[in-house]
Structure formats: structure tokens, C-alpha cells
Motif scaffolding. Structure first.
Motif, PDB file in Angstrom:
ATOM      1  N   UNK A 214       1.023  -1.244   0.018  1.00  0.00           N
ATOM      2  CA  UNK A 214      -0.180   0.446  -0.015  1.00  0.00           C
ATOM      3  C   UNK A 214       0.457   1.286   0.118  1.00  0.00           C
ATOM      4  N   UNK A 215       2.116   1.215   0.793  1.00  0.00           N
ATOM      5  CA  UNK A 215       3.263   2.116   0.518  1.00  0.00           C
ATOM      6  C   UNK A 215       3.705   2.845  -0.382  1.00  0.00           C
ATOM      7  N   UNK A 216       3.779   1.623  -0.702  1.00  0.00           N
ATOM      8  CA  UNK A 216       4.475   1.264  -2.990  1.00  0.00           C
ATOM      9  C   UNK A 216       3.697   2.411  -3.714  1.00  0.00           C
ATOM     10  N   UNK A 217       2.363   1.771  -2.785  1.00  0.00           N
ATOM     11  CA  UNK A 217       1.440   2.956  -4.022  1.00  0.00           C
ATOM     12  C   UNK A 217       1.173   4.305  -3.837  1.00  0.00           C
ATOM     13  N   UNK A 218       1.233   4.729  -2.571  1.00  0.00           N
ATOM     14  CA  UNK A 218       0.758   5.498  -1.945  1.00  0.00           C
ATOM     15  C   UNK A 218       2.368   6.876  -2.479  1.00  0.00           C
ATOM     16  N   UNK A 219       2.942   6.336  -1.827  1.00  0.00           N
ATOM     17  CA  UNK A 219       3.985   7.217  -2.530  1.00  0.00           C
ATOM     18  C   UNK A 219       4.349   7.408  -4.177  1.00  0.00           C
ATOM     19  N   UNK A 220       4.097   6.037  -4.838  1.00  0.00           N
ATOM     20  CA  UNK A 220       4.323   6.282  -6.603  1.00  0.00           C
ATOM     21  C   UNK A 220       3.458   7.532  -6.988  1.00  0.00           C
ATOM     22  N   UNK A 221       2.029   7.509  -6.016  1.00  0.00           N
ATOM     23  CA  UNK A 221       0.821   8.156  -6.806  1.00  0.00           C
ATOM     24  C   UNK A 221       1.685   9.983  -6.401  1.00  0.00           C
ATOM     25  N   UNK A 222       2.392  10.269  -5.176  1.00  0.00           N
ATOM     26  CA  UNK A 222       2.252  11.251  -4.373  1.00  0.00           C
ATOM     27  C   UNK A 222       3.470  11.772  -5.719  1.00  0.00           C
ATOM     28  N   UNK A 223       4.942  11.014  -5.622  1.00  0.00           N
ATOM     29  CA  UNK A 223       5.631  11.224  -6.902  1.00  0.00           C
ATOM     30  C   UNK A 223       4.942  11.875  -8.012  1.00  0.00           C
ATOM     31  N   UNK A 224       4.003  11.100  -8.725  1.00  0.00           N
ATOM     32  CA  UNK A 224       3.457  11.105 -10.185  1.00  0.00           C
ATOM     33  C   UNK A 224       2.611  12.956  -9.907  1.00  0.00           C
ATOM     34  N   UNK A 225       2.377  13.103  -8.587  1.00  0.00           N
ATOM     35  CA  UNK A 225       1.660  14.095  -8.640  1.00  0.00           C
ATOM     36  C   UNK A 225       2.642  15.206  -7.846  1.00  0.00           C
ATOM     37  N   UNK A 226       3.773  15.470  -8.203  1.00  0.00           N
ATOM     38  CA  UNK A 226       5.099  16.016  -7.658  1.00  0.00           C
ATOM     39  C   UNK A 226       5.104  16.632  -6.498  1.00  0.00           C
ATOM     40  N   UNK A 227       4.253  16.391  -5.646  1.00  0.00           N
ATOM     41  CA  UNK A 227       4.670  16.158  -3.873  1.00  0.00           C
ATOM     42  C   UNK A 227       5.513  15.293  -3.202  1.00  0.00           C
ATOM     43  N   UNK A 228       6.483  14.318  -3.947  1.00  0.00           N
ATOM     44  CA  UNK A 228       7.107  13.554  -3.424  1.00  0.00           C
ATOM     45  C   UNK A 228       8.203  13.166  -4.449  1.00  0.00           C
ATOM     46  N   UNK A 229       9.663  13.206  -3.702  1.00  0.00           N
ATOM     47  CA  UNK A 229      10.579  13.171  -4.990  1.00  0.00           C
ATOM     48  C   UNK A 229      11.618  11.516  -4.530  1.00  0.00           C
ATOM     49  N   UNK A 230      11.511  10.815  -5.698  1.00  0.00           N
ATOM     50  CA  UNK A 230      11.905   9.243  -5.039  1.00  0.00           C
ATOM     51  C   UNK A 230      13.665   9.717  -5.082  1.00  0.00           C
ATOM     52  N   UNK A 231      13.994   8.997  -4.672  1.00  0.00           N
ATOM     53  CA  UNK A 231      15.570   8.714  -5.209  1.00  0.00           C
ATOM     54  C   UNK A 231      16.423   7.243  -5.020  1.00  0.00           C
ATOM     55  N   UNK A 232      16.925   7.466  -5.834  1.00  0.00           N
ATOM     56  CA  UNK A 232      17.801   5.977  -5.353  1.00  0.00           C
ATOM     57  C   UNK A 232      17.149   4.873  -6.580  1.00  0.00           C
ATOM     58  N   UNK A 233      16.119   5.038  -7.225  1.00  0.00           N
ATOM     59  CA  UNK A 233      15.629   4.392  -8.393  1.00  0.00           C
ATOM     60  C   UNK A 233      16.767   3.757  -9.456  1.00  0.00           C
ATOM     61  N   UNK A 234      16.637   5.150  -9.949  1.00  0.00           N
ATOM     62  CA  UNK A 234      17.803   5.128 -11.317  1.00  0.00           C
ATOM     63  C   UNK A 234      17.267   4.391 -12.220  1.00  0.00           C
ATOM     64  N   UNK A 235      18.413   3.279 -12.508  1.00  0.00           N
ATOM     65  CA  UNK A 235      17.677   2.210 -13.585  1.00  0.00           C
ATOM     66  C   UNK A 235      17.960   0.962 -12.867  1.00  0.00           C
TER      67      UNK A 235
END
Length: 133
Positions: A88-109
Motif C-alpha cells: 500500500x505504501x508503494x502505491x501511495x508513494x508512487x501517487x505522491x511522486x506522480x503528482x509532484x509532491x514527493x521525490x523518489x531517490x535511488x531507483x535510477x536504472x
């Protein structure tokens, strides 16, 4: 007993526990995957960019933004702090990142299936964060 019909003498914390017994997937609208269909690794670090005081945020999203506004936290740490399953947290984090409210670090390639972590320092950071809980 319907989980939403709480007895009058039930403590607020106990009522919250009963609510979350049926509610986690309702938080994501029943979705179990991120918008990209690639799950975020649990060690992925997250940084809040938006104010948690925005109108229209769910309590879970507000808490994520509060926790990440001053420090980077991993998806696993957020899951523990917000008391929601990692999926569930993965989905929420992804949604917040998609809306520009959150930055995800370290996923790169690096994908979740090709490597367990981006570096030893990330693993140490996650371990230290979990230990402090």
C-alpha cells in the motif's frame, strides 16, 4: 459486527485498529500496483516536496509528507510509521511522486528484481532507521 459500528466505550486507538483491519486497500482505491507497474524497492528513499497542510490530502498522504518534509525515509520506514502494508505504501508513494509532491531517490536504472539495493550505504541507512523505531 460491522467494523464501522464501534461500541460507545471503545477507546479511540482501538477504533483506529478496527478501522485499519478493513481499510488499507481502500486507501489506494483498491489498487495494488504503482502507476508504472514496477514496484518500488523497500529501500527506496523518499523526500517530501509539498506542504502536508494542503487541502484534500488523505490522512495517510498527509502523514507521509509530514514524515519526509525534513528527512529522507525509505518506503519500509514509511510503512512502519504510517502502519500500512508495504504494498500500500508503494502505491501511495508512487501517487505522491506522480503528482509532484514527493521525490523518489535511488531507483535510477536499478530494478527491484535485478539488485536488492543500490549500495551498502542505503542498506545501512535503512537498517539504522528501522533500528531507531
Amino acid at each position: 459486527m460491522d467494523p464501522l459500528d464501534f461500541p460507545a466505550d471503545l477507546e479511540e486507538d482501538e477504533a483506529d485498529d478496527l478501522t485499519y483491519a478493513v481499510r488499507p486497500y481502500a486507501v489506494t482505491g483498491g489498487r495494488t500496483r504503482t502507476t508504472t507497474n514496477e514496484p518500488l524497492p523497500v529501500e527506496t528513499l523518499v523526500q517530501g516536496l509539498a506542504s502536508p497542510d494542503q487541502v484534500g490530502l488523505t490522512p495517510e498522504r498527509r502523514k507521509i509528507l509530514e514524515l519526509t518534509s525534513e528527512q529522507y525515509l525509505s518506503v519500509a520506514e514509511l510503512s512502519a510509521h504510517v502502519h500500512l502494508p508495504v504494498g500500500i505504501m508503494r502505491v501511495l508513494v508512487s501517487d505522491l511522486a506522480d503528482s509532484g509532491q514527493l521525490r523518489i531517490h535511488g531507483t535510477g536504472s536499478v530494478s527491484a528484481t535485478s539488485a536488492p539495493a543500490t549500495s551498502l550505504s542505503v542498506l545501512e541507512s535503512v537498517l539504522n532507521g528501522i533500528s531507531s523505531l
